[in-house]
Design an enzyme around this catalytic site. Structure first.
Site, short mmCIF file in Angstrom:
data_model
loop_
_atom_site.label_atom_id
_atom_site.label_comp_id
_atom_site.label_asym_id
_atom_site.label_seq_id
_atom_site.Cartn_x
_atom_site.Cartn_y
_atom_site.Cartn_z
N GLU A 184 30.39 43.10 47.29
CA GLU A 184 29.46 43.39 46.28
C GLU A 184 28.55 44.43 46.71
O GLU A 184 28.47 44.91 47.98
CB GLU A 184 28.40 42.23 45.64
CG GLU A 184 29.22 41.07 45.25
CD GLU A 184 28.34 39.87 44.84
OE1 GLU A 184 27.06 39.94 45.13
OE2 GLU A 184 28.95 38.73 44.29
N SER A 220 29.35 44.35 54.57
CA SER A 220 29.66 43.62 56.08
C SER A 220 28.96 42.26 56.15
O SER A 220 29.36 41.44 56.82
CB SER A 220 29.01 44.56 57.25
OG SER A 220 29.83 45.65 57.40
N GLU A 242 43.00 36.83 58.95
CA GLU A 242 44.45 37.16 58.51
C GLU A 242 44.84 38.53 57.81
O GLU A 242 45.70 39.52 58.37
CB GLU A 242 45.28 36.08 57.67
CG GLU A 242 45.54 34.60 58.11
CD GLU A 242 46.33 33.88 57.20
OE1 GLU A 242 46.94 34.35 56.55
OE2 GLU A 242 46.09 32.61 57.28
N GLU A 297 47.43 69.19 63.82
CA GLU A 297 47.42 70.40 64.88
C GLU A 297 48.80 70.78 65.25
O GLU A 297 48.84 71.85 65.22
CB GLU A 297 46.50 69.94 65.96
CG GLU A 297 45.00 69.48 65.58
CD GLU A 297 44.19 69.10 66.89
OE1 GLU A 297 44.69 69.41 67.96
OE2 GLU A 297 43.24 68.44 66.73
N GLU A 302 37.85 45.64 55.35
CA GLU A 302 38.16 44.25 55.92
C GLU A 302 37.42 44.13 57.29
O GLU A 302 37.99 43.46 58.21
CB GLU A 302 39.54 43.97 55.83
CG GLU A 302 40.15 43.86 54.45
CD GLU A 302 41.48 42.99 54.60
OE1 GLU A 302 41.68 42.16 55.21
OE2 GLU A 302 42.39 43.38 53.54
#
Length: 409
Positions: A152, A157, A266, A362, A389
């Site tokens: 949200e 985090s 997971e 590069e 994630e």
């Protein structure tokens, strides 16, 4: 599982495609027949159905519905789901191997598959009641895309600072109100795993997970326009008085935080697979170019020692990232504790993906900077690995806490 995978391959019109990486026997990175079969299916799927459309999908910022349907038809959207529900009944290692292979071609397709398999299917399979599993796993296996609705505006985090509320009705049903952001697959999904707080006064212990159908009132407010993985939809969702039956509570009331934590652990291995695939995809294209196409001063640029040392360094880092990835997957498949290994794999693979894609540009010179080649897209796509994630700082925090727990007690 092999029977299902072979049937899926036979019913598709996918033609063979050689891999740039030969199979290595007696290596930690040699896989079972089951996993190799899936890898072959994906390589052919990439060649025939994904690669011809990569640029167009990136420009349109959309994965065509026909390609999503092909993922289902080819048996790639229910990898760990038991056969009784229409899935392949395969291992977690197989699921992440599919993500890695898809990401070598188009990371947008890879993350669509990853979220559906390692987050949504996993949640329904592990915590769903018999009713939920019987109702939704067959749909998720054959036709309906899933999304994981946790984040949200104020809960990124800090994943459990949820504002979305679940009001319990006298009959035991719930009404959801709130909004979700950064929801992968949100634009196309028809089935959502939604996290909401039913008792905010007790904090995270009130968070509950629900299986929610889009038709019940989940609205897509907008799709974000992004730097990378543009074809993958990242949506803002609105939940306005969405009525959810009591039987659609996932797991137990008030245990949504536990479901989210376990699924995200997971899921981090899945993101590591995506990043390893990006690194390998960029490396394959650029190294082929410097040894076959680009010449300077009368010889291929890959023959210069300065270039060879850079190539060797990146190749070593990709190998290390893949070893960490499949080590974490193997521990998970064996039922061991894998949180540290998952965080390390996700952190390192995302770093390697950025470096490999940057070097690939590069090495290819001016043409690498243009959209005529795929490497600039790999570079854009790699950046998200340090963010979703769990940001890189969150991974470092997780690793550090577990190290402290090990040595401080």
């Amino acid at each position: 599982m092999l029977r299902i995978a072979r049937r899926s391959l036979l019913r598709s019109s996918i033609s063979p495609s050689p891999s740039l990486i030969p199979r290595r026997h007696n290596s930690i990175l040699s896989f079972s027949e089951d996993v190799e079969l899936f890898r072959d299916v994906v390589r052919r799927f990439n060649t025939d159905l994904v690669q011809p459309n990569v640029s167009a999908m990136d420009a349109a910022e959309q994965i065509p519905a026909s390609l999503v349907s092909a993922l289902f038809d080819t048996g790639l959207m229910a990898v760990e789901t038991p056969e009784e529900y229409g899935g392949a009944g395969a291992s977690f290692t197989a699921a992440v191997a599919i993500v890695e292979e898809l990401a070598k071609c188009d990371p947008s397709v890879a993350v669509l598959n990853d979220v559906h398999n390692t987050l949504v299917n996993t949640c329904v399979r592990k915590w769903g009641s018999d009713y939920i599993k019987q109702t939704y796993l067959p749909q998720l296996a054959t036709s309906k895309l899933g999304a994981f609705a946790l984040s949200e505006p104020s809960a990124g985090s800090d994943a459990f600072a949820l504002k979305t509320r679940a009001r319990k009705l006298p009959d035991g049903d719930f009404v959801l109100n709130g909004g979700k952001m950064w929801i992968t697959n949100g634009g196309e999904a028809e089935i959502f795993v939604v996290f909401a707080n039913a008792e905010p006064e007790i904090g995270y212990r009130g968070i509950t997970a629900f299986v929610v159908e889009k038709d019940w009132g989940v609205k897509v407010v907008k799709k974000e326009h992004k730097l990378g993985i543009r074809a993958s939809s990242t949506a803002v969702l609105a939940l306005d008085d969405v009525h959810v039956p009591a039987k659609n509570v996932l797991g137990h009331y008030g245990k949504g935080y536990k479901i989210a934590i376990e699924c995200l652990n997971e899921g981090r291995i899945g993101i590591a697979a995506q990043m390893a695939g990006i690194a390998q995809g960029a490396f394959d294209r650029a190294v082929s170019y410097v040894y076959r196409d680009r010449k300077q001063f009368g010889k291929f640029v890959g023959e210069f020692q300065g270039m060879q040392f850079q190539i060797a360094q990146v190749a070593t880092e990709i190998e290390a990232a893949r070893l960490m990835l499949y080590n974490a997957a193997a521990i998970k498949d064996a039922g061991g504790e894998f949180v540290t290994e998952a965080a390390m794999a996700k952190l390192y693979a995302s770093q390697v993906a950025e470096r490999a894609a940057s070097k690939a540009i590069e090495w290819m010179g001016g043409v690498g900077f243009t959209r005529e080649e795929s490497v600039e897209k790999f570079y854009r796509d790699a950046k998200i690995g340090a963010i979703y994630e769990g940001t890189s700082n969150i991974q470092l925090q997780t690793i550090a806490k577990l190290i402290q727990k090990k040595y401080a007690n």
